[in-house]
Write a protein that holds these residues in place. Structure first.
Motif, short mmCIF file in Angstrom:
data_model
loop_
_atom_site.label_atom_id
_atom_site.label_comp_id
_atom_site.label_asym_id
_atom_site.label_seq_id
_atom_site.Cartn_x
_atom_site.Cartn_y
_atom_site.Cartn_z
N VAL A 131 0.85 -1.20 0.00
CA VAL A 131 0.00 0.00 0.00
C VAL A 131 0.88 1.24 0.00
O VAL A 131 0.66 2.18 -0.76
CB VAL A 131 -0.96 0.00 1.21
CG1 VAL A 131 -1.69 1.33 1.33
CG2 VAL A 131 -1.96 -1.14 1.09
N ASP A 132 1.89 1.25 0.86
CA ASP A 132 2.87 2.33 0.92
C ASP A 132 4.12 1.79 1.60
O ASP A 132 4.02 1.17 2.65
CB ASP A 132 2.32 3.54 1.69
CG ASP A 132 3.25 4.72 1.61
OD1 ASP A 132 4.15 4.81 2.48
OD2 ASP A 132 3.09 5.55 0.70
N PRO A 133 5.29 2.04 1.03
CA PRO A 133 6.53 1.50 1.60
C PRO A 133 6.78 1.89 3.06
O PRO A 133 7.46 1.17 3.78
CB PRO A 133 7.63 2.06 0.69
CG PRO A 133 6.94 2.36 -0.59
CD PRO A 133 5.54 2.75 -0.22
N SER A 134 6.22 3.00 3.51
CA SER A 134 6.46 3.44 4.89
C SER A 134 5.38 2.97 5.87
O SER A 134 5.48 3.23 7.06
CB SER A 134 6.54 4.98 4.94
OG SER A 134 5.28 5.55 4.61
N MET A 135 4.37 2.27 5.38
CA MET A 135 3.25 1.89 6.24
C MET A 135 3.59 0.75 7.18
O MET A 135 4.18 -0.25 6.78
CB MET A 135 2.03 1.49 5.40
CG MET A 135 0.79 1.18 6.25
SD MET A 135 -0.63 0.72 5.26
CE MET A 135 -0.96 2.27 4.46
N GLU A 136 3.17 0.90 8.44
CA GLU A 136 3.33 -0.16 9.44
C GLU A 136 2.16 -1.14 9.31
O GLU A 136 1.06 -0.75 8.93
CB GLU A 136 3.33 0.44 10.84
CG GLU A 136 4.50 1.34 11.13
CD GLU A 136 4.45 1.89 12.54
OE1 GLU A 136 3.93 1.20 13.43
OE2 GLU A 136 4.94 3.00 12.72
#
Length: 180
Positions: A41-46
């Motif tokens: 979904v997003d590379p920075s998402m936890e």
């Protein structure tokens, strides 16, 4: 209580120990899958933020306190994930209903698109993993997982609120086994 349907107590305890180990392995695998889905979904998402995103997708506009109760997470943690998701443009806050804390959280169009794409990827992954299984085994697994999840949902765990499962099956939560 040491016997169930004719199984000797020691055999049952050994089997229950094996079930516990396998359930723990499933949880670890689920965590790995959720990390991958979140990164998709997003590379920075936890991964926990992915769970919040999926809960909003399943429940529709929701207050942070309701999301926290549903997910069995603390309100401050959910608030932090909501803020991160908002910065990513995946969710938005609605108008306050008398109290700033009651502002509902909902998906943006981009948030819906990305979570639906992740969900489709998850479904493809599961189908690929079970491709060689006999249909009767898959149906049996659904029944057994449903029973196990129901037992987990009603089990009292010290210092942990009971999560609610309404509408969240199949959205990256350890207790969901199907999509509605």
């Amino acid at each position: 209580m040491g016997r169930s349907r004719g199984v000797p107590g020691r055999v049952r305890r050994t089997a229950l120990d094996a079930v516990e180990r396998e359930a723990a392995a499933v949880c670890r695998s689920e965590q790995r899958v959720c990390r991958a889905l979140a990164r998709g979904v997003d590379p920075s998402m936890e991964p926990a933020a992915y769970s919040v995103l999926c809960a909003v997708r399943a429940l529709g506009p929701s207050r942070v306190t309701d999301l926290a109760a549903t997910l069995g997470m603390g309100t401050p943690a959910v608030s932090g994930h909501v803020a991160a998701l908002q910065r990513l443009g995946l969710i938005e806050r609605g108008e306050a209903m008398g109290d700033e804390r009651s502002r509902p959280v909902s998906l943006t169009q981009e948030g819906r698109r990305r979570v639906d794409r992740a969900r489709q990827e998850r479904q493809r992954h599961f189908r690929a993993q079970l491709e060689g299984w006999d249909s009767a085994d898959v149906v049996g697994l659904v029944g057994l997982l449903s029973r196990l999840n129901s037992a987990y949902l009603t089990a009292a765990v010290p210092d942990a609120p009971l999560p609610t499962a309404d509408g969240l099956e199949g959205y990256g939560r350890p207790w969901g086994v199907d999509e509605r």
